[in-house]
Design a protein around this motif. Sequence first.
Motif, PDB file in Angstrom:
ATOM      1  N   VAL A 174      33.059  88.881  26.319  1.00 31.18           N
ATOM      2  CA  VAL A 174      32.441  88.558  27.603  1.00 31.18           C
ATOM      3  C   VAL A 174      31.985  89.861  28.237  1.00 31.18           C
ATOM      4  N   ASP A 175      30.782  89.854  28.744  1.00 34.45           N
ATOM      5  CA  ASP A 175      30.188  91.068  29.313  1.00 34.45           C
ATOM      6  C   ASP A 175      30.317  91.091  30.832  1.00 34.45           C
ATOM      7  N   HIS A 176      30.412  92.288  31.368  1.00 34.40           N
ATOM      8  CA  HIS A 176      30.337  92.512  32.811  1.00 34.40           C
ATOM      9  C   HIS A 176      31.414  91.756  33.594  1.00 34.40           C
ATOM     10  N   ILE A 177      32.615  91.678  33.053  1.00 37.24           N
ATOM     11  CA  ILE A 177      33.730  91.044  33.757  1.00 37.24           C
ATOM     12  C   ILE A 177      34.874  92.044  33.804  1.00 37.24           C
ATOM     13  N   SER A 178      35.417  92.247  34.986  1.00 36.57           N
ATOM     14  CA  SER A 178      36.542  93.177  35.114  1.00 36.57           C
ATOM     15  C   SER A 178      37.778  92.580  34.445  1.00 36.57           C
ATOM     16  N   LYS A 179      38.725  93.449  34.117  1.00 36.35           N
ATOM     17  CA  LYS A 179      39.961  92.986  33.472  1.00 36.35           C
ATOM     18  C   LYS A 179      40.705  91.998  34.361  1.00 36.35           C
ATOM     19  N   SER A 180      40.725  92.241  35.663  1.00 36.63           N
ATOM     20  CA  SER A 180      41.441  91.344  36.568  1.00 36.63           C
ATOM     21  C   SER A 180      40.772  89.973  36.637  1.00 36.63           C
ATOM     22  N   THR A 181      39.446  89.943  36.627  1.00 34.53           N
ATOM     23  CA  THR A 181      38.728  88.666  36.638  1.00 34.53           C
ATOM     24  C   THR A 181      38.954  87.919  35.339  1.00 34.53           C
ATOM     25  N   LEU A 182      38.901  88.620  34.220  1.00 35.01           N
ATOM     26  CA  LEU A 182      39.159  88.002  32.921  1.00 35.01           C
ATOM     27  C   LEU A 182      40.577  87.430  32.875  1.00 35.01           C
ATOM     28  N   SER A 183      41.545  88.202  33.344  1.00 36.05           N
ATOM     29  CA  SER A 183      42.933  87.724  33.370  1.00 36.05           C
ATOM     30  C   SER A 183      43.074  86.476  34.230  1.00 36.05           C
ATOM     31  N   HIS A 184      42.375  86.449  35.346  1.00 36.16           N
ATOM     32  CA  HIS A 184      42.412  85.284  36.233  1.00 36.16           C
ATOM     33  C   HIS A 184      41.872  84.043  35.513  1.00 36.16           C
ATOM     34  N   HIS A 185      40.742  84.185  34.842  1.00 37.39           N
ATOM     35  CA  HIS A 185      40.143  83.051  34.141  1.00 37.39           C
ATOM     36  C   HIS A 185      41.030  82.588  32.983  1.00 37.39           C
ATOM     37  N   VAL A 186      41.627  83.528  32.270  1.00 41.04           N
ATOM     38  CA  VAL A 186      42.548  83.175  31.183  1.00 41.04           C
ATOM     39  C   VAL A 186      43.733  82.392  31.748  1.00 41.04           C
ATOM     40  N   LYS A 187      44.264  82.839  32.872  1.00 45.80           N
ATOM     41  CA  LYS A 187      45.378  82.143  33.516  1.00 45.80           C
ATOM     42  C   LYS A 187      44.980  80.713  33.893  1.00 45.80           C
ATOM     43  N   MET A 188      43.801  80.540  34.465  1.00 42.63           N
ATOM     44  CA  MET A 188      43.333  79.210  34.861  1.00 42.63           C
ATOM     45  C   MET A 188      43.179  78.298  33.642  1.00 42.63           C
ATOM     46  N   LEU A 189      42.607  78.830  32.556  1.00 42.73           N
ATOM     47  CA  LEU A 189      42.443  78.032  31.335  1.00 42.73           C
ATOM     48  C   LEU A 189      43.795  77.671  30.717  1.00 42.73           C
ATOM     49  N   ARG A 190      44.739  78.602  30.770  1.00 40.70           N
ATOM     50  CA  ARG A 190      46.084  78.347  30.236  1.00 40.70           C
ATOM     51  C   ARG A 190      46.778  77.278  31.062  1.00 40.70           C
ATOM     52  N   GLU A 191      46.740  77.402  32.379  1.00 47.38           N
ATOM     53  CA  GLU A 191      47.403  76.435  33.252  1.00 47.38           C
ATOM     54  C   GLU A 191      46.759  75.058  33.178  1.00 47.38           C
ATOM     55  N   ALA A 192      45.476  75.005  32.860  1.00 48.76           N
ATOM     56  CA  ALA A 192      44.778  73.726  32.718  1.00 48.76           C
ATOM     57  C   ALA A 192      45.027  73.090  31.355  1.00 48.76           C
ATOM     58  N   GLY A 193      45.673  73.816  30.450  1.00 51.20           N
ATOM     59  CA  GLY A 193      45.973  73.275  29.130  1.00 51.20           C
ATOM     60  C   GLY A 193      44.831  73.377  28.140  1.00 51.20           C
ATOM     61  N   ILE A 194      43.867  74.229  28.420  1.00 54.87           N
ATOM     62  CA  ILE A 194      42.708  74.372  27.543  1.00 54.87           C
ATOM     63  C   ILE A 194      42.963  75.410  26.458  1.00 54.87           C
ATOM     64  N   ILE A 195      43.701  76.451  26.806  1.00 52.06           N
ATOM     65  CA  ILE A 195      44.075  77.455  25.810  1.00 52.06           C
ATOM     66  C   ILE A 195      45.597  77.569  25.777  1.00 52.06           C
ATOM     67  N   GLN A 196      46.093  78.081  24.664  1.00 50.18           N
ATOM     68  CA  GLN A 196      47.542  78.268  24.537  1.00 50.18           C
ATOM     69  C   GLN A 196      47.838  79.696  24.107  1.00 50.18           C
ATOM     70  N   PRO A 197      48.901  80.266  24.675  1.00 46.73           N
ATOM     71  CA  PRO A 197      49.262  81.636  24.321  1.00 46.73           C
ATOM     72  C   PRO A 197      50.245  81.669  23.158  1.00 46.73           C
ATOM     73  N   ARG A 198      50.233  82.773  22.458  1.00 45.83           N
ATOM     74  CA  ARG A 198      51.252  83.090  21.461  1.00 45.83           C
ATOM     75  C   ARG A 198      51.596  84.547  21.700  1.00 45.83           C
ATOM     76  N   ILE A 199      52.861  84.799  21.978  1.00 43.64           N
ATOM     77  CA  ILE A 199      53.287  86.150  22.308  1.00 43.64           C
ATOM     78  C   ILE A 199      53.977  86.770  21.104  1.00 43.64           C
ATOM     79  N   GLU A 200      53.500  87.944  20.746  1.00 44.12           N
ATOM     80  CA  GLU A 200      54.064  88.693  19.621  1.00 44.12           C
ATOM     81  C   GLU A 200      54.338  90.110  20.117  1.00 44.12           C
TER      82      GLU A 200
END
Length: 77
Positions: free
Chosen positions: A20-46
Amino acid sequence: MKIAYCLASSGEKRCSAFEVDHISKSTLSHHVKMLREAGIIQPRIEGKQHFYSLRKDDLNTRFPGLVDMILHTGDLE
């Protein structure tokens, strides 16, 4: 949509690897959080790394054709 397209087209990725272009790290993190909380993406922590993937099977079950539409939309750009 770009995050979902990125994951739908290439599979699991670290947050820093999203194409994704022209997006700050904080904005990207916010969108990832929203997608995760909505159940659209899932995390895997390693260790300290967080990997994300699109919940394709769940999305196709609940919304048939949605993932195909996301992939097709990305092809139009």
